[in-house]
Motif scaffolding. Sequence first.
Motif, PDB file in Angstrom:
ATOM      1  N   UNK A 182       0.842  -1.188   0.000  1.00 36.89           N
ATOM      2  CA  UNK A 182       0.000   0.000   0.000  1.00 36.89           C
ATOM      3  C   UNK A 182       0.882   1.245   0.000  1.00 36.89           C
ATOM      4  N   UNK A 183       0.895   1.973  -1.111  1.00 36.45           N
ATOM      5  CA  UNK A 183       1.682   3.187  -1.233  1.00 36.45           C
ATOM      6  C   UNK A 183       0.798   4.401  -0.966  1.00 36.45           C
ATOM      7  N   UNK A 184       1.232   5.268  -0.083  1.00 34.12           N
ATOM      8  CA  UNK A 184       0.462   6.465   0.241  1.00 34.12           C
ATOM      9  C   UNK A 184       0.618   7.481  -0.886  1.00 34.12           C
ATOM     10  N   UNK A 185      -0.507   7.945  -1.443  1.00 32.86           N
ATOM     11  CA  UNK A 185      -0.481   8.919  -2.542  1.00 32.86           C
ATOM     12  C   UNK A 185      -1.050  10.266  -2.121  1.00 32.86           C
ATOM     13  N   UNK A 186      -1.507  10.372  -0.885  1.00 32.50           N
ATOM     14  CA  UNK A 186      -1.969  11.662  -0.374  1.00 32.50           C
ATOM     15  C   UNK A 186      -0.824  12.337   0.360  1.00 32.50           C
ATOM     16  N   UNK A 187      -0.538  13.603   0.064  1.00 30.80           N
ATOM     17  CA  UNK A 187       0.576  14.302   0.714  1.00 30.80           C
ATOM     18  C   UNK A 187       0.269  14.574   2.179  1.00 30.80           C
ATOM     19  N   UNK A 188       1.298  14.895   2.982  1.00 30.59           N
ATOM     20  CA  UNK A 188       1.074  15.147   4.415  1.00 30.59           C
ATOM     21  C   UNK A 188       0.051  16.240   4.682  1.00 30.59           C
ATOM     22  N   UNK A 189       0.019  17.290   3.832  1.00 24.87           N
ATOM     23  CA  UNK A 189      -0.941  18.371   4.041  1.00 24.87           C
ATOM     24  C   UNK A 189      -2.373  17.872   3.902  1.00 24.87           C
ATOM     25  N   UNK A 190      -2.603  17.010   2.921  1.00 24.58           N
ATOM     26  CA  UNK A 190      -3.948  16.463   2.742  1.00 24.58           C
ATOM     27  C   UNK A 190      -4.295  15.504   3.873  1.00 24.58           C
ATOM     28  N   UNK A 191      -3.341  14.697   4.297  1.00 30.64           N
ATOM     29  CA  UNK A 191      -3.595  13.790   5.422  1.00 30.64           C
ATOM     30  C   UNK A 191      -3.963  14.570   6.677  1.00 30.64           C
ATOM     31  N   UNK A 192      -3.286  15.688   6.891  1.00 26.77           N
ATOM     32  CA  UNK A 192      -3.596  16.529   8.044  1.00 26.77           C
ATOM     33  C   UNK A 192      -5.012  17.086   7.928  1.00 26.77           C
ATOM     34  N   UNK A 193      -5.399  17.513   6.734  1.00 21.37           N
ATOM     35  CA  UNK A 193      -6.745  18.056   6.530  1.00 21.37           C
ATOM     36  C   UNK A 193      -7.811  16.984   6.712  1.00 21.37           C
ATOM     37  N   UNK A 194      -7.531  15.762   6.268  1.00 22.70           N
ATOM     38  CA  UNK A 194      -8.519  14.692   6.373  1.00 22.70           C
ATOM     39  C   UNK A 194      -8.696  14.190   7.795  1.00 22.70           C
ATOM     40  N   UNK A 195      -7.732  14.481   8.679  1.00 22.38           N
ATOM     41  CA  UNK A 195      -7.793  13.960  10.044  1.00 22.38           C
ATOM     42  C   UNK A 195      -9.040  14.432  10.784  1.00 22.38           C
ATOM     43  N   UNK A 196      -9.552  15.593  10.424  1.00 20.53           N
ATOM     44  CA  UNK A 196     -10.725  16.112  11.098  1.00 20.53           C
ATOM     45  C   UNK A 196     -12.026  15.858  10.373  1.00 20.53           C
ATOM     46  N   UNK A 197     -12.006  15.034   9.324  1.00 22.90           N
ATOM     47  CA  UNK A 197     -13.204  14.775   8.525  1.00 22.90           C
ATOM     48  C   UNK A 197     -13.897  13.488   8.969  1.00 22.90           C
ATOM     49  N   UNK A 198     -15.184  13.404   8.651  1.00 24.05           N
ATOM     50  CA  UNK A 198     -15.968  12.190   8.922  1.00 24.05           C
ATOM     51  C   UNK A 198     -15.821  11.262   7.724  1.00 24.05           C
ATOM     52  N   UNK A 199     -15.167  10.093   7.890  1.00 21.56           N
ATOM     53  CA  UNK A 199     -14.861   9.257   6.727  1.00 21.56           C
ATOM     54  C   UNK A 199     -15.901   8.198   6.394  1.00 21.56           C
ATOM     55  N   UNK A 200     -16.792   7.855   7.331  1.00 21.02           N
ATOM     56  CA  UNK A 200     -17.592   6.644   7.164  1.00 21.02           C
ATOM     57  C   UNK A 200     -18.495   6.682   5.938  1.00 21.02           C
ATOM     58  N   UNK A 201     -18.977   7.856   5.525  1.00 15.85           N
ATOM     59  CA  UNK A 201     -19.870   7.935   4.371  1.00 15.85           C
ATOM     60  C   UNK A 201     -19.169   8.478   3.132  1.00 15.85           C
ATOM     61  N   UNK A 202     -17.840   8.520   3.149  1.00 17.29           N
ATOM     62  CA  UNK A 202     -17.100   9.001   1.985  1.00 17.29           C
ATOM     63  C   UNK A 202     -17.306   8.058   0.801  1.00 17.29           C
ATOM     64  N   UNK A 203     -17.207   8.604  -0.386  1.00 18.29           N
ATOM     65  CA  UNK A 203     -17.311   7.785  -1.603  1.00 18.29           C
ATOM     66  C   UNK A 203     -16.396   8.374  -2.667  1.00 18.29           C
TER      67      UNK A 203
END
Length: 559
Positions: free
Chosen positions: A270-291
């Motif tokens: 599994x290669x991470x393709x999201x940069x650290x800035x995006x990972x930081x932004x996603x940390x506060x998001x609700x992921x369960x209903x993402x598509x």
Amino acid sequence: MKWPFIGGAYSGRSLNANASTCFNWFIEPASKGQDAMLVPTPGYTLLSTSTGGTALPIRGMLYPGSGNFQYCVQGDRFAIYNLSTGIWTVNAFPLSTSSGPVSMEINDTDGVNGFVVFCDGVAAYSYNIASAAIVNLTSLYGFVSNTVCFLDGRFIVDDQVNPGRFYYSGIYDGLFTNQFNFATQEGSPDYLRAVLTDRRELWLFGDLTTEVWWSTSDANLPFQRSQGGFIHMGIAAPYTAKRFDNSVIWLGRNERGELQVVRAGDGMAAEVVSPPELNFSMAGLVPCDAYAMVYQLGGHEFYVLTFPTSNRTYVLDSLTKEWHVWRSGATAKHLAQCIASARISGANTILMGLIASDRSIYRLSDTAYTDNGTAIQRQRTSSHGHDERERIRLANFQLDVEAGPSSTVKLSTTVAVTSFPAGDFTVSTASSAGIVAGDAIAIALASGRLHTSTVTGTTAGPTISFNTALPETASLGAAVTVYASEVINLSWSKDGGNTFGTAVAVHIGTPLTKRFRAIVRKLGNARNWTFRVETNATVKVAILGAYAKTFGDDRDEPG
């Protein structure tokens, strides 16, 4: 000097380190002899609205690759749209849900026989193409499924009732007649959340781990786990797993950390393709209903990841490996809920269903610059510019832009009085209502040429003034057209992108396509410069680059 303006969306933990934004633009990479540029994300236009069922969203679409039928889930109904005739057929069988994404698969290409199986996280259904009958598989067999895929003649669905279990159908059997056709991922005690096939491999995504199985062609044991087909990375949302860029990509999660977008790399790692800035932004998001959705347009392939509850849509471009933010109109996320490629009149067409409850299909196009008539708000914030934190005094900043013709006509009339001689800065028309300074005007001259200028104002009557004199006579009855003022706004920050000054508006509404420079002068001095451009122009606005000139630099301005 050339300014670092072209780039993706990478604001992270510190704006002083990186305040870059890229909303509704993406990078067109450099080709031979040219530089990279920003081009607008596609808009959409209405294709068709369903004539049956209630006003609920198109949640899922499936095109088998040929033929005239687009299979859809419309709210709580299964529907078929005939791409040739434009006729809708909406099945009366009620589904258990009416909103949210669905997963769909088909084992037929001629529109005559076979089945369409679809799942919505609450139930799995089978549609018989020949008889138009729908069967609720969950009510028959008890498995609850998020996703469905197809491999070597068999449908495969995950099971949310029994941990790790998936069911598979008989060969070309859309009814899952043998309810004992199931297997269980056993590499880790994990729940199975999604299934996907890629290059004749079966991907089984759990909460914290992922397994890869292969097709054995053995009727009694049709699937087995591949050697080394175990990944310590699960999936955070079942509808984010997609085939993308000759690989598999998904919103990942494991026992060690937070959200990351990953793809299958060498050795199934599994290669991470999201940069650290995006990972930081996603940390506060609700992921369960993402598509997620994937589409190709103009040589680019895009992975579109939407967090509906958190109101965000991020897009990865396989061509440049860069991310941008995609928004509908002025909303913080894009309203697309499903995307499918189809052929209409022999041409490839990207079709889209929205979250909106309007039972409509839209056509996605890179030549549409509005969202079905709604202006799209675009923004780009540059990388920081500095000289080892020494003060830089800027004489000017120049944005190199290609702007398309205004798409909004505010007045189309003919001159109703005497002719207007060369040198005039005014014309009288039937009306000047709604016309303001900055609008673009086009006047037909006696020679047949077209004179274009910018409106400077109007009088109480129908007289319109403009800033470029008529080069020759405009005769009685000459056509006059006024276009809406299209504007880009330039602003800049001297404190690392934390605050921006009042934007300078530059009018770009013209009846003819042209390339122009937006220049601001005498900006002062600062240790750190950051520039921002914003527009909701309803035309093509491509950013070709940016340049800055310091005081004492006597080089000519580019362009």
